[in-house]
Design a protein around this motif. Structure first.
Motif, PDB file in Angstrom:
ATOM      1  N   ILE A 185       0.845  -1.193   0.000  1.00 37.59           N
ATOM      2  CA  ILE A 185       0.000   0.000   0.000  1.00 37.59           C
ATOM      3  C   ILE A 185       0.882   1.245   0.000  1.00 37.59           C
ATOM      4  N   LEU A 186       0.521   2.190  -0.842  1.00 32.35           N
ATOM      5  CA  LEU A 186       1.276   3.430  -0.956  1.00 32.35           C
ATOM      6  C   LEU A 186       0.383   4.588  -0.517  1.00 32.35           C
ATOM      7  N   SER A 187       0.941   5.488   0.258  1.00 28.86           N
ATOM      8  CA  SER A 187       0.177   6.663   0.677  1.00 28.86           C
ATOM      9  C   SER A 187       1.108   7.714   1.233  1.00 28.86           C
ATOM     10  N   LYS A 188       0.641   8.946   1.294  1.00 31.40           N
ATOM     11  CA  LYS A 188       1.418   9.932   2.053  1.00 31.40           C
ATOM     12  C   LYS A 188       0.618  10.385   3.264  1.00 31.40           C
ATOM     13  N   GLU A 189      -0.472   9.708   3.494  1.00 32.04           N
ATOM     14  CA  GLU A 189      -1.336  10.142   4.598  1.00 32.04           C
ATOM     15  C   GLU A 189      -1.680   9.011   5.547  1.00 32.04           C
ATOM     16  N   PHE A 190      -0.722   8.143   5.826  1.00 24.38           N
ATOM     17  CA  PHE A 190      -1.010   7.047   6.745  1.00 24.38           C
ATOM     18  C   PHE A 190      -1.190   7.557   8.168  1.00 24.38           C
ATOM     19  N   GLN A 191      -2.208   7.053   8.829  1.00 19.47           N
ATOM     20  CA  GLN A 191      -2.313   7.200  10.280  1.00 19.47           C
ATOM     21  C   GLN A 191      -1.812   5.884  10.850  1.00 19.47           C
ATOM     22  N   ARG A 192      -0.955   5.969  11.851  1.00 20.75           N
ATOM     23  CA  ARG A 192      -0.437   4.740  12.459  1.00 20.75           C
ATOM     24  C   ARG A 192      -0.917   4.649  13.891  1.00 20.75           C
ATOM     25  N   PHE A 193      -1.337   3.480  14.266  1.00 20.49           N
ATOM     26  CA  PHE A 193      -1.666   3.240  15.673  1.00 20.49           C
ATOM     27  C   PHE A 193      -1.525   1.750  15.949  1.00 20.49           C
ATOM     28  N   SER A 194      -1.466   1.398  17.216  1.00 24.24           N
ATOM     29  CA  SER A 194      -1.328  -0.031  17.505  1.00 24.24           C
ATOM     30  C   SER A 194      -2.257  -0.444  18.634  1.00 24.24           C
ATOM     31  N   SER A 195      -2.435  -1.765  18.748  1.00 22.96           N
ATOM     32  CA  SER A 195      -3.290  -2.291  19.812  1.00 22.96           C
ATOM     33  C   SER A 195      -2.546  -2.148  21.134  1.00 22.96           C
ATOM     34  N   GLY A 196      -3.278  -2.250  22.231  1.00 21.94           N
ATOM     35  CA  GLY A 196      -2.683  -2.087  23.552  1.00 21.94           C
ATOM     36  C   GLY A 196      -1.477  -2.987  23.774  1.00 21.94           C
ATOM     37  N   ASN A 197      -1.542  -4.224  23.277  1.00 20.60           N
ATOM     38  CA  ASN A 197      -0.424  -5.152  23.502  1.00 20.60           C
ATOM     39  C   ASN A 197       0.673  -5.012  22.450  1.00 20.60           C
ATOM     40  N   ASN A 198       0.474  -4.061  21.542  1.00 16.39           N
ATOM     41  CA  ASN A 198       1.486  -3.768  20.518  1.00 16.39           C
ATOM     42  C   ASN A 198       1.691  -4.889  19.498  1.00 16.39           C
ATOM     43  N   ARG A 199       0.863  -5.912  19.557  1.00 15.77           N
ATOM     44  CA  ARG A 199       1.014  -7.033  18.629  1.00 15.77           C
ATOM     45  C   ARG A 199       0.424  -6.712  17.255  1.00 15.77           C
ATOM     46  N   MET A 200      -0.483  -5.742  17.222  1.00 17.25           N
ATOM     47  CA  MET A 200      -1.133  -5.412  15.958  1.00 17.25           C
ATOM     48  C   MET A 200      -0.863  -3.956  15.615  1.00 17.25           C
ATOM     49  N   LYS A 201      -0.301  -3.761  14.435  1.00 18.91           N
ATOM     50  CA  LYS A 201      -0.007  -2.398  13.992  1.00 18.91           C
ATOM     51  C   LYS A 201      -1.012  -2.017  12.911  1.00 18.91           C
ATOM     52  N   PHE A 202      -1.633  -0.869  13.126  1.00 21.24           N
ATOM     53  CA  PHE A 202      -2.679  -0.434  12.206  1.00 21.24           C
ATOM     54  C   PHE A 202      -2.209   0.723  11.337  1.00 21.24           C
ATOM     55  N   TYR A 203      -2.710   0.723  10.109  1.00 19.23           N
ATOM     56  CA  TYR A 203      -2.521   1.854   9.219  1.00 19.23           C
ATOM     57  C   TYR A 203      -3.900   2.238   8.702  1.00 19.23           C
ATOM     58  N   GLY A 204      -4.193   3.510   8.753  1.00 19.03           N
ATOM     59  CA  GLY A 204      -5.469   3.966   8.224  1.00 19.03           C
ATOM     60  C   GLY A 204      -5.249   5.261   7.484  1.00 19.03           C
ATOM     61  N   THR A 205      -6.320   5.839   7.028  1.00 17.23           N
ATOM     62  CA  THR A 205      -6.235   7.175   6.457  1.00 17.23           C
ATOM     63  C   THR A 205      -7.547   7.885   6.736  1.00 17.23           C
ATOM     64  N   LYS A 206      -7.443   9.121   7.189  1.00 15.21           N
ATOM     65  CA  LYS A 206      -8.632   9.951   7.458  1.00 15.21           C
ATOM     66  C   LYS A 206      -9.648   9.303   8.406  1.00 15.21           C
ATOM     67  N   LEU A 207      -9.155   8.535   9.361  1.00 17.07           N
ATOM     68  CA  LEU A 207     -10.070   7.948  10.347  1.00 17.07           C
ATOM     69  C   LEU A 207     -10.223   8.920  11.514  1.00 17.07           C
ATOM     70  N   PRO A 208     -11.463   9.183  11.951  1.00 12.83           N
ATOM     71  CA  PRO A 208     -11.625  10.055  13.119  1.00 12.83           C
ATOM     72  C   PRO A 208     -11.012   9.419  14.378  1.00 12.83           C
ATOM     73  N   LYS A 209     -10.614  10.280  15.297  1.00 19.10           N
ATOM     74  CA  LYS A 209      -9.946   9.838  16.525  1.00 19.10           C
ATOM     75  C   LYS A 209     -10.737   8.770  17.285  1.00 19.10           C
ATOM     76  N   GLU A 210     -12.046   8.982  17.387  1.00 17.26           N
ATOM     77  CA  GLU A 210     -12.882   8.036  18.156  1.00 17.26           C
ATOM     78  C   GLU A 210     -12.866   6.662  17.488  1.00 17.26           C
ATOM     79  N   LYS A 211     -12.848   6.691  16.153  1.00 16.64           N
ATOM     80  CA  LYS A 211     -12.855   5.417  15.413  1.00 16.64           C
ATOM     81  C   LYS A 211     -11.553   4.665  15.675  1.00 16.64           C
TER      82      LYS A 211
END
Ligand SMILES: [Zn+2]
Length: 406
Positions: A185-211
């Motif tokens: 996946i290619l982007s210049k607007e990745f949002q990065r976040f991970s699960s509490g245990n750090n085992r899962m790394k997420f990439y999104g784009t334009k996701l609201p904070k609550e989501k």
């Protein structure tokens, strides 16, 4: 993968019906990919093949790709485009090759001409995989490694499945596991976040904070639930790409999930996510044969157990109805092939219902021990599964289960 493109079925059935025997196997891809402004991708792939005796072979590439060179050693190899299916063209090569050889293919691929409706061109999120035919792919090859070096403008990021190394304008993605796809996946607007245990790394784009928060919390709770039920998984590096397409095709590769939000991370999306996370525990069986039901039905059953835990009894029974309907189909899992149009309902609905019935028979406690053991032993065949079952179920239950599988 939970939902599969019609295209994928089409390719599989063409591959199966083709008179071209599968005697060439791709074992490794070595790719150098230049990306300019997210409009064009210029690639040089050295594809390692193993060959038993066949001369003719084919692979697929995006139909808009422009092949500049196709060679074996210093020799140009002649090829023919024999067919076009949706986004892909099938390329046939007639040549004699040794038992091991490297085919070099140089091509350009206009990214803005991704015509696939499900992965339509979006410069904020360019998702490439076998579905878009961005690399020379043969659907029959399920066991390759890859090493890709991307050269790209600094402001863009590239993510994929495997070990990712970032240098300024280079990204290296390497994967030594046995794979059958190269999602990127290619982007210049990745949002990065991970699960509490750090085992899962997420990439999104334009996701609201609550989501983002909701996704983190729920995925963590699914993971913890599975860990309690099935034990600790050694597949602990999971990348989850939450794409902006909102289509109904989420898919999982070992270590990588592409999740599409259909209902804004409502019940439908959570169910899909739970199924895909479930694959961290259930992904040992070979994916080419019918025994892949061990991956799909077990992942789906795992997901059902999580849902059972979150829904009222009545709501869960209503949900089960669809599974029970599929269960009534007379076809046995072992009689079906993956290109059969009943594969989906059998592997994703009938199979999990068989496991649900087994649990009703032997009780939750025994079922739990059985599942833990299946996971621990990395059971990859139905035969092995039946052997394990004998340790947890009486003869009548084992025979009843067996009679429904074979
Ligand atoms: Zn699946």
């Amino acid at each position: 993968m939970l939902r599969i493109l019609a295209l994928f079925f089409l390719i599989v059935s063409i591959a199966l019906n083709s008179e071209v025997a599968i005697a060439q196997k791709i074992t490794h891809y070595d790719g150098s990919i230049y990306i300019d402004s997210l409009k064009t991708l210029n690639a040089t792939f050295n594809v390692s093949y193993q060959n038993t005796h066949e001369k003719d072979f084919h692979f697929y590439l995006n139909k808009n790709a422009n092949i500049k060179q196709l060679k074996f050693g210093d020799q140009a190899v002649s090829y023919k485009v024999i067919d076009t299916i949706e986004d892909l063209k099938s390329i046939r090569i007639q040549n004699t090759f040794p038992s091991k050889y490297i085919l070099t293919i140089i091509y350009s691929y206009p990214l803005d001409k991704i015509e696939s409706a499900v992965f339509a061109y979006n410069p904020n999120w360019i998702e490439l995989s076998l579905y878009t035919g961005w690399f020379p792919v043969n659907i029959d090859d399920k066991n390759y490694s890859y090493y890709l070096k991307f050269h790209k403008p600094e402001e863009y990021e590239v993510i994929g499945n495997g070990v990712i190394k970032n240098e300024k304008s280079n990204v290296i993605i390497a994967n030594s596991n046995n794979h059958f796809d190269i999602p990127v996946i290619l982007s210049k607007e990745f949002q990065r976040f991970s699960s509490g245990n750090n085992r899962m790394k997420f990439y999104g784009t334009k996701l609201p904070k609550e989501k983002i928060n909701e996704i983190r919390v729920i995925s963590q709770s699914i993971y913890s639930f599975f860990e309690t039920w099935y034990g600790i998984t050694d597949s602990d590096n999971l990348i989850i790409a939450v794409n902006p397409f909102g289509h109904d095709m989420s898919y999982a590769r070992k270590g990588f999930i592409s999740l599409s939000l259909l209902d804004g991370f409502g019940p439908v999306d959570k169910k899909v996510l739970a199924h895909e996370i479930g694959h961290l525990w259930w992904q040992n069986a070979k994916v080419e044969g019918w025994e892949d039901w061990l991956n799909e039905s077990f992942a789906e059953f795992a997901e059902l157990k999580w849902i059972e835990n979150t829904l009222s009894k009545d709501a869960f029974q209503t949900l089960l109805k669809k599974y029970e309907d599929a269960y009534k189909k007379p076809i046995r899992i072992s009689q079906i092939t993956k290109s059969d149009n009943q594969w989906h309902s059998v592997a994703y609905f009938k199979g999990p219902y068989l496991l649900y019935k087994l649990e009703q028979n032997i009780g939750e406690e025994k079922m739990l021990l059985f599942l833990k053991d299946i996971h621990k032993r990395k059971v990859s065949t139905t035969e092995e599964m039946m052997t394990v079952l004998k340790e947890y179920a009486d003869e009548i239950s084992v025979n009843a289960f067996k009679a429904e599988v074979y």
